[in-house]
Design a protein around this motif. Structure first.
Motif, short mmCIF file in Angstrom:
data_model
loop_
_atom_site.label_atom_id
_atom_site.label_comp_id
_atom_site.label_asym_id
_atom_site.label_seq_id
_atom_site.Cartn_x
_atom_site.Cartn_y
_atom_site.Cartn_z
N LEU A 202 0.86 -1.19 0.00
CA LEU A 202 0.00 0.00 0.00
C LEU A 202 0.90 1.24 0.00
CD1 LEU A 202 -3.13 0.32 0.12
CD2 LEU A 202 -2.88 0.83 2.53
N GLY A 203 1.86 1.24 -0.92
CA GLY A 203 2.82 2.33 -0.96
C GLY A 203 4.12 1.94 -0.28
N LEU A 204 5.13 2.80 -0.42
CA LEU A 204 6.45 2.55 0.12
C LEU A 204 6.69 3.35 1.39
CD1 LEU A 204 8.65 2.62 -3.11
CD2 LEU A 204 7.88 0.60 -1.86
N GLY A 205 7.42 2.76 2.32
CA GLY A 205 7.83 3.44 3.53
C GLY A 205 9.09 2.79 4.07
N PHE A 206 9.60 3.32 5.17
CA PHE A 206 10.80 2.79 5.82
C PHE A 206 10.47 2.45 7.26
CE2 PHE A 206 12.85 4.73 2.22
CZ PHE A 206 14.01 4.00 2.02
N ASN A 207 11.02 1.33 7.74
CA ASN A 207 10.86 0.99 9.15
C ASN A 207 11.97 1.63 9.97
OD1 ASN A 207 13.14 -0.55 8.66
ND2 ASN A 207 12.08 -2.51 8.73
N ARG A 208 12.00 1.32 11.25
CA ARG A 208 12.97 1.97 12.14
C ARG A 208 14.41 1.57 11.81
NH1 ARG A 208 9.70 -0.97 15.20
NH2 ARG A 208 8.94 0.88 16.23
N LEU A 210 15.45 1.47 8.79
CA LEU A 210 15.63 2.06 7.46
C LEU A 210 15.67 1.00 6.37
CD1 LEU A 210 18.07 5.05 8.01
CD2 LEU A 210 15.59 4.98 8.09
N GLN A 211 14.81 0.01 6.52
CA GLN A 211 14.57 -0.95 5.45
C GLN A 211 13.31 -0.50 4.71
OE1 GLN A 211 14.32 -4.33 8.14
NE2 GLN A 211 16.08 -5.27 7.13
N ALA A 212 13.41 -0.37 3.40
CA ALA A 212 12.22 -0.04 2.62
C ALA A 212 11.23 -1.20 2.70
CB ALA A 212 12.59 0.25 1.17
N GLN A 213 9.97 -0.87 2.82
CA GLN A 213 8.97 -1.91 2.96
C GLN A 213 7.68 -1.49 2.27
OE1 GLN A 213 8.20 -2.35 7.14
NE2 GLN A 213 7.66 -0.22 7.44
N GLN A 214 6.93 -2.50 1.86
CA GLN A 214 5.58 -2.28 1.35
C GLN A 214 4.67 -2.10 2.56
OE1 GLN A 214 4.70 -2.13 -1.83
NE2 GLN A 214 6.09 -3.36 -3.05
N LEU A 215 4.02 -0.96 2.64
CA LEU A 215 3.18 -0.68 3.79
C LEU A 215 2.04 -1.68 3.89
CD1 LEU A 215 2.98 3.21 3.48
CD2 LEU A 215 4.49 1.87 4.94
N ARG A 216 1.77 -2.13 5.11
CA ARG A 216 0.69 -3.07 5.44
C ARG A 216 0.90 -4.43 4.79
NH1 ARG A 216 -2.22 -1.31 9.57
NH2 ARG A 216 -4.12 -2.32 8.84
N HIS A 217 2.13 -4.76 4.39
CA HIS A 217 2.39 -6.02 3.69
C HIS A 217 2.05 -7.22 4.58
CE1 HIS A 217 4.39 -8.95 1.11
NE2 HIS A 217 5.01 -9.41 2.18
N GLY A 218 1.34 -8.17 4.02
CA GLY A 218 1.03 -9.41 4.71
C GLY A 218 -0.20 -9.36 5.58
N LEU A 219 -0.81 -8.19 5.77
CA LEU A 219 -1.99 -8.10 6.62
C LEU A 219 -3.25 -8.46 5.83
CD1 LEU A 219 -1.29 -4.84 8.64
CD2 LEU A 219 -0.68 -7.19 9.20
N GLY A 220 -4.31 -8.79 6.55
CA GLY A 220 -5.59 -9.04 5.90
C GLY A 220 -6.18 -7.76 5.34
N VAL A 246 1.76 9.15 0.74
CA VAL A 246 2.84 8.27 1.18
C VAL A 246 4.18 8.80 0.67
CG1 VAL A 246 1.36 6.24 1.32
CG2 VAL A 246 2.51 6.78 -0.83
N LEU A 247 5.25 8.15 1.12
CA LEU A 247 6.59 8.55 0.69
C LEU A 247 6.80 8.29 -0.80
CD1 LEU A 247 9.50 9.47 1.52
CD2 LEU A 247 10.00 7.04 1.85
N GLY A 248 6.36 7.14 -1.28
CA GLY A 248 6.55 6.79 -2.68
C GLY A 248 5.68 5.60 -3.04
N GLU A 281 15.14 0.03 -7.06
CA GLU A 281 15.17 1.03 -8.12
C GLU A 281 13.96 1.95 -8.04
OE1 GLU A 281 12.43 -1.87 -9.11
OE2 GLU A 281 14.57 -2.25 -8.77
N ASP A 282 12.79 1.43 -7.62
CA ASP A 282 11.63 2.29 -7.44
C ASP A 282 11.74 3.11 -6.15
OD1 ASP A 282 11.45 0.03 -5.91
OD2 ASP A 282 9.36 -0.42 -6.39
N VAL A 283 12.43 2.56 -5.13
CA VAL A 283 12.67 3.33 -3.91
C VAL A 283 13.59 4.51 -4.21
CG1 VAL A 283 13.57 3.22 -1.55
CG2 VAL A 283 12.36 1.26 -2.52
#
Length: 726
Positions: A202-208, A210-220, A246-248, A281-283
């Motif tokens: 649900l868009g791109l973000g960073f965790n604490r 600083l790993q880029a992650q897909q927001l809400r990944h894996g949730l229902g 979102v960030l990206g 590359e998209d990050v």
């Protein structure tokens, strides 16, 4: 056979010769400069020119089993979008890397029976060997520049993986977001897994770390309901969808403004940094667009399904090397102070090195470090950001962009003002009193206040009782928990047309005029108000403001609750009307429906109850919204109905488990471990002091001792299992 359809206005196409590369030059646009734009957040957003041409780029290795489905879906979405307005057209640009004999078949199947007036035309760009996702996207974009017939400002570029399948309304739901504001560079929809049951991104973000992650990944999916399908294309009167800032966005399936892509690339370079090959590359592009003060949006009503890892899962060692190496290189080029950020990133790498999640990870991490050093020695990112970003900017939370309210057509029936949801579980007496009060206040059958009861489990049938009160009864057949039942009701009541949803416990009784007061106050609320907290009182008349209107818990408050201390309470005296409330209790809570839907509703991981309302309040605050106090609407609340039904042991196990879960979601695993340890130590201390004190919630000392001993020893008390009835 490869079909090429002519444009709808009868003009001939301008194809490139098959198997001939257009090169890196800006073909057809060498002298055209991107126009100046207003940075995001400065003044009123300026609408952009209407988008008339879509360039849909699909890089492929020819190995994805979804390629044919992906191309068919893109063609269908482009045709629907083109039919929504005169003068629109689209190009499908397939970039095939290596020998791909199935690509021609997939394109023929996607186009179907060719029509002379088909607004979607196709170009196949063949590359002799695999060059990576970034290079393939750049090649497709260069082809699009040569084929495009519209000015740069009227173009949108879609990048779609060959293992992603978009819905037919995907383009027409995303393009209006780019047309609404020229400061928005990119937009994506909600990407789900292949089954459509869980969120892939649900868009791109960073965790604490600083790993880029897909927001809400894996949730229902929660309350992310599939949008209602319509056979007619969208027109100018279609209601705009809300979005998340979102960030990206992830290039799995995303739209980019053509002018923004030109801004993001340095002279003589391309938007995607080809040295990164695949991953990040998209990050990297998202950070450069953010450094140029462009915005990114996510529209959850636009859907795509993604078969993750269809082309990269076969080589995990290469994937690990690219992910770890590209991450460090991108952070070094984007951060304002790269020292502290890279130290945090390397700390996580060292943890993975000590305890690798898979056998190939240790070797891949070391190879990734060497790759990062090699990339940094060769120079910065492609173009580099206009300004470097801080760690806080990388870790910013999504913010809500609510849509404008739709104006009902003349003569339309009045829509509901407030849709009420009652979550029920084994509290038939309280529900019966609530429905009797509902009828006594002449609310039964009132179209302004539809009532829905979600039954998570009951000892006797509720159909006749709900029917007498004019309430709709939803019986999912299993215990969804409070959050799951609220989300289930939220989806089932979308047809009510109410912009506000009132969530009630079954042990709540509305006072006369309470719902009318909520509806009138809600009409006057500005967009930044997420909901209203009505006045709650005990049956004796004493207000519950200290328990109901709490501030959001800090670390020290969570540790206090772990030690069986109350933590911070709300105001002892009732605040005036309109006072901002950080964390109102969900026993009676009015929430804006659109805000709930954009956030995916309540988090169903807090099963079966407790802390789901705290988590919702925290997420709404992160998104830039707040609650207000509405004392004109008064409800009587009888506390403790669910606790008495569960029993003290199960209540203690569930409550402390969700306390630790909230601590982990908000403050990380290390702090959650501290909270869990504090729970066990406090339970032991409370057990030793039990002979000197009288238990408050437990029925007797024996029950309290058993529950505290199980908690101190870390044993699982008999608890309600997801999907169960007890």
């Amino acid at each position: 056979m490869l079909r090429r359809c002519g444009s709808g206005d009868g003009r001939g196409e301008r194809p490139l010769p098959m198997n001939q590369s257009p090169g890196r030059a800006r073909t057809g646009e060498a002298t055209q400069s991107p126009p100046a734009r207003r940075p995001e957040g400065t003044g009123t957003p300026r609408p952009s020119q209407p988008l008339r041409e879509a360039l849909c780029v699909v890089p492929t290795l020819g190995a994805s089993p979804w390629l044919s489905n992906s191309l068919e879906a893109i063609v269908a979405s482009a045709r629907r979008w083109s039919a929504g307005s005169d003068g629109r057209g689209a190009w499908l640009i397939v970039v095939a890397q290596g020998a791909s004999p199935k690509v021609h078949e997939a394109i023929d199947r996607a186009l179907g029976a060719g029509r002379e007036d088909d607004p979607v035309r196709v170009h196949l760009e063949q590359i002799e060997r695999p060059v990576g996702f970034a290079a393939a996207c750049n090649r497709g974009l260069a082809v699009g520049r040569a084929l495009a017939e519209r000015p740069l400002e009227e173009r949108v570029v879609a990048f779609v993986n060959d293992d992603a399948v978009v819905e037919v309304e995907w383009l027409e739901r995303l393009c209006p977001v780019l047309e609404r504001s020229s400061s928005v560079a990119s937009v994506q929809g909600l990407v789900t897994d292949a089954d459509g049951t869980r969120i892939d991104g649900l868009g791109l973000g960073f965790n604490r770390w600083l790993q880029a992650q897909q927001l809400r990944h894996g949730l229902g999916l929660g309350a992310y309901a599939p949008p209602p399908q319509s056979d007619a294309p969208s027109g100018p009167q279609q209601r705009e969808a809300g979005s998340l800032s979102v960030l990206g966005v992830s290039a799995t399936a995303a739209l980019y403004r053509a002018t923004a892509l030109e801004h993001a690339a340095a002279p003589g370079r391309d938007p995607f940094d080809e040295r990164l090959e695949s991953f990040y590359e998209d990050v990297d592009l998202a950070l450069r667009l953010c450094g140029l003060d462009y915005g990114a949006r996510v529209v959850p009503s636009a859907r795509a399904r993604h078969l993750a890892g269809a082309t990269t899962g076969s080589d995990p060692a290469r994937r690990t090397r690219l992910v770890y190496g590209n991450r460090l290189a991108v952070l070094a080029g984007a951060l304002r102070r790269p020292g502290s950020g890279l130290a945090r990133a390397l700390a996580r790498d060292l943890l993975d090195l000590v305890r690798p999640p898979s056998p190939h990870t240790r070797r891949g991490i070391v190879a990734g470090w060497w790759r990062a050093l090699t990339l940094l020695r060769r120079g910065g990112a492609a173009g580099g950001p206009l300004r470097r970003l801080s760690v806080a900017e990388l870790r910013r939370q999504p913010r809500l962009e609510l849509a404008a309210a739709a104006t009902p057509p003349p003569g339309a029936p009045p829509e509901a003002a407030v849709s009420t949801l009652v979550v029920h579980w084994r509290t038939e007496e309280g529900l019966h009193r609530l429905l009797e009060r509902w009828r006594g206040l002449d609310l039964a059958g009132d179209p302004r206040f539809p009532l829905t009861v979600v039954d998570n489990g009951s000892r006797r049938p509720l159909g006749s009782t709900c029917e007498a009160a004019g309430a709709r009864l939803l019986e999912p057949g299993r215990n969804l928990g409070f959050a799951g039942a609220a989300n289930h009701g939220l989806l089932a009541t979308r047809d009510d047309g109410a912009a506000w949803v009132l969530i009630l416990n079954p042990d709540i009784l509305p006072e006369p005029g309470a719902l009318q007061a909520l509806a009138l106050t809600a009409e006057e609320c500005p967009p930044e108000v997420a909901g209203l907290a009505p006045r709650l009182r005990f049956p004796c008349g004493e207000p519950q403001s200290a328990w109901q209107l709490r501030p959001l818990p800090r670390r020290r408050d969570l540790l206090a609750q772990a030690c069986f201390l109350p933590g911070r309470l709300g105001p002892a005296e009732e605040p005036p009307a309109g006072t901002a409330v950080e964390q109102p209790a969900a026993a009676a809570l009015l929430v804006r429906r659109e805000a709930l839907e954009l956030l995916g509703g309540l988090d169903e991981r807090f099963f079966p109850a407790w802390f789901e309302d705290v988590d919702l309040a925290a997420r709404l605050r992160d998104a830039g919204l707040a609650f207000r106090y509405c004392p004109a609407a008064c409800f009587v609340h009888q506390q403790g109905a669910t606790v008495s039904e569960l029993g003290y042991g199960r209540f203690l196990h569930i409550y402390t488990g969700n306390l630790v879960r909230y601590a982990r979601l908000r403050y990380g695993l290390a702090f959650a471990c501290c909270v869990g340890s504090a729970v066990r130590l406090a339970a032991l201390a409370r057990l030793l002091a039990l002979p000197l004190r009288r238990p408050r919630r437990a029925g007797n000392r024996r029950e309290a001792a058993g529950a505290l001993l199980a908690l101190a020893l870390g044993r699982r008390a008999q608890a309600v299992a997801p999907g169960g009835t007890a």
